[in-house]
Design an enzyme around this catalytic site. Structure first.
Site, PDB file in Angstrom:
ATOM      1  N   ARG A  56      44.591 -37.438  23.987  1.00 43.38           N
ATOM      2  CA  ARG A  56      45.609 -37.617  24.975  1.00 43.38           C
ATOM      3  C   ARG A  56      46.585 -36.117  25.227  1.00 43.38           C
ATOM      4  NH1 ARG A  56      42.785 -40.667  24.724  1.00 43.38           N
ATOM      5  NH2 ARG A  56      43.009 -42.855  24.094  1.00 43.38           N
ATOM      6  N   SER A  83      50.140 -47.870  25.492  1.00 42.73           N
ATOM      7  CA  SER A  83      50.597 -47.639  24.208  1.00 42.73           C
ATOM      8  C   SER A  83      51.777 -46.538  24.220  1.00 42.73           C
ATOM      9  CB  SER A  83      49.465 -46.714  23.674  1.00 42.73           C
ATOM     10  OG  SER A  83      48.249 -47.684  23.710  1.00 42.73           O
ATOM     11  N   GLU A 128      53.806 -41.068  23.121  1.00 45.91           N
ATOM     12  CA  GLU A 128      52.729 -40.906  24.237  1.00 45.91           C
ATOM     13  C   GLU A 128      53.238 -40.607  25.528  1.00 45.91           C
ATOM     14  OE1 GLU A 128      48.600 -43.168  25.655  1.00 45.91           O
ATOM     15  OE2 GLU A 128      49.023 -42.729  23.398  1.00 45.91           O
TER      16      GLU A 128
END
Length: 358
Positions: A172, A254, A354
């Site tokens: 990520r 998420s 995130e």
């Protein structure tokens, strides 16, 4: 920045951003410019008064949390187009403009018989934002199919291209999420606007099934070698079953990254909580399921203000507002901080957010 007579570079003022972020947070942009032609960007950047440090790039809005009104210039990327650049015996080189919807692009490739992106189906957001996050799901990451991209330097107006190594992909993560450190640094956070992305899709395609939920689907269907379209359908079914549709319940997918820990750290947690969900990685580290950690702390289904934790997946924070009481970024961040504190106090793990905070 001066006002511009070009109809393709008109700046709108006091624009509501609630329709442009999938969490549905109520906020306004002081100024917004819709970027529909990449070749006009160098002219825009060359205008007197241009300040790259006062610019935000907005794609599909699926990976941002608006913490308040935005007093910077918002560049909303709406460049469209997708095409096959090259076909060889080895595979297909395909390209999409940054404003294309990611899931629509995945569907477009499969409809033309070019497999490879099916595990990444139904991920919300735009093509241009996908490399920034190095999106991934169900055993596949964008970097596994990435070829190269084009971007514009928001400081100089220079157009440049990057290959996979230059993008610095990680879990990520990418060079686009890091600030430039010194004159020789290569961080591109706040410096680059991605205009188009290219992917290499192999002709000798093999299904990626190294994920428990996909393995179960294959076993239920009695298929050792499912087609790309079957995997696409399974991924869509799995995601729809446990993740809310942003069109119905505001969210950014998420909200926290799955933490990576050492084998020793994992063993310590297992000694206290044997049921902890964890996945060994090739580099020796262990990936913990952040959703499991959050649920173990009792947050699943809970609400604070107008922000809540999704009842089917604790990793997802959702918008619980109504017409009279819109959800604010402050409420989302208050909930996120409370979750981080709970997980840290119980497991000694600091969860990392995130999405990007504006």
């Amino acid at each position: 920045m001066q006002e511009c007579d070009n109809p393709h570079m008109l700046v709108e003022k006091s624009v509501a951003l609630q329709p442009y972020n999938t969490f549905g947070i109520a906020a306004r942009a002081q100024r917004l410019l819709r970027v529909r032609k990449a070749d006009l960007l160098p002219d825009l950047i060359g205008q007197p008064g241009w300040r790259p440090d006062r610019v935000c790039v907005l794609g599909g809005g699926s990976n941002i949390v608006l913490t308040g009104d935005v007093d910077r210039l918002v560049l909303k990327v709406e460049i469209l187009g997708q095409r096959l650049l090259r076909e060889t015996e080895a595979g297909y080189l395909v390209e999409a403009e940054a404003g294309e919807d990611w899931h629509d692009f995945v569907t477009w490739t499969l409809d033309r018989g070019w497999p490879g992106l099916e595990n990444l189906a139904l991920i919300p957001g735009s093509v241009g934002a996908a490399p920034v996050q190095n999106i991934g799901a169900y055993g596949l990451e964008l970097q596994d199919r990435f070829h190269s991209l084009d971007a514009v330097d928001l400081h100089s107006g220079q157009v440049f291209s990057l290959d996979a190594a230059q993008c610095g992909f990680g879990y990520r993560d990418s060079v686009f999420k890091h600030e430039r450190a010194g004159a020789q640094g290569y961080g591109l956070a706040g410096r680059a606007l991605i205009t188009r992305v290219r992917f290499w899709l192999p002709r000798r395609w093999q299904p990626v099934l190294g994920y428990l939920e996909l393995e179960r689907k294959a076993a239920e269907a009695g298929l050792a070698q499912p087609t790309a379209r079957q995997i696409f359908d399974w991924v869509c079914q799995i995601r729809r079953a446990k993740l809310p549709d942003p069109a119905e319940i505001g969210n950014v997918g998420s909200f926290f990254k799955n933490p990576l820990v050492s084998p020793e750290q994992c063993a310590d947690i297992i000694a206290r909580d044997p049921a902890v969900v964890h996945y060994p990685l090739p580099d020796g580290r262990i990936k913990l399921a952040a959703g499991w950690l959050i649920e173990a702390c009792g947050w699943k289904g809970k609400t604070m203000g107008h922000a809540g934790v999704y009842e089917k997946q604790a990793l997802v924070l959702v918008n619980r507002s109504d017409v009279q009481h819109p959800c604010s970024g402050a409420e989302v961040m208050t909930l996120a901080a409370a979750i981080q504190t709970s997980v840290y106090e119980r497991f000694g793990i600091r969860l990392e957010i995130e999405p990007v905070l504006w």
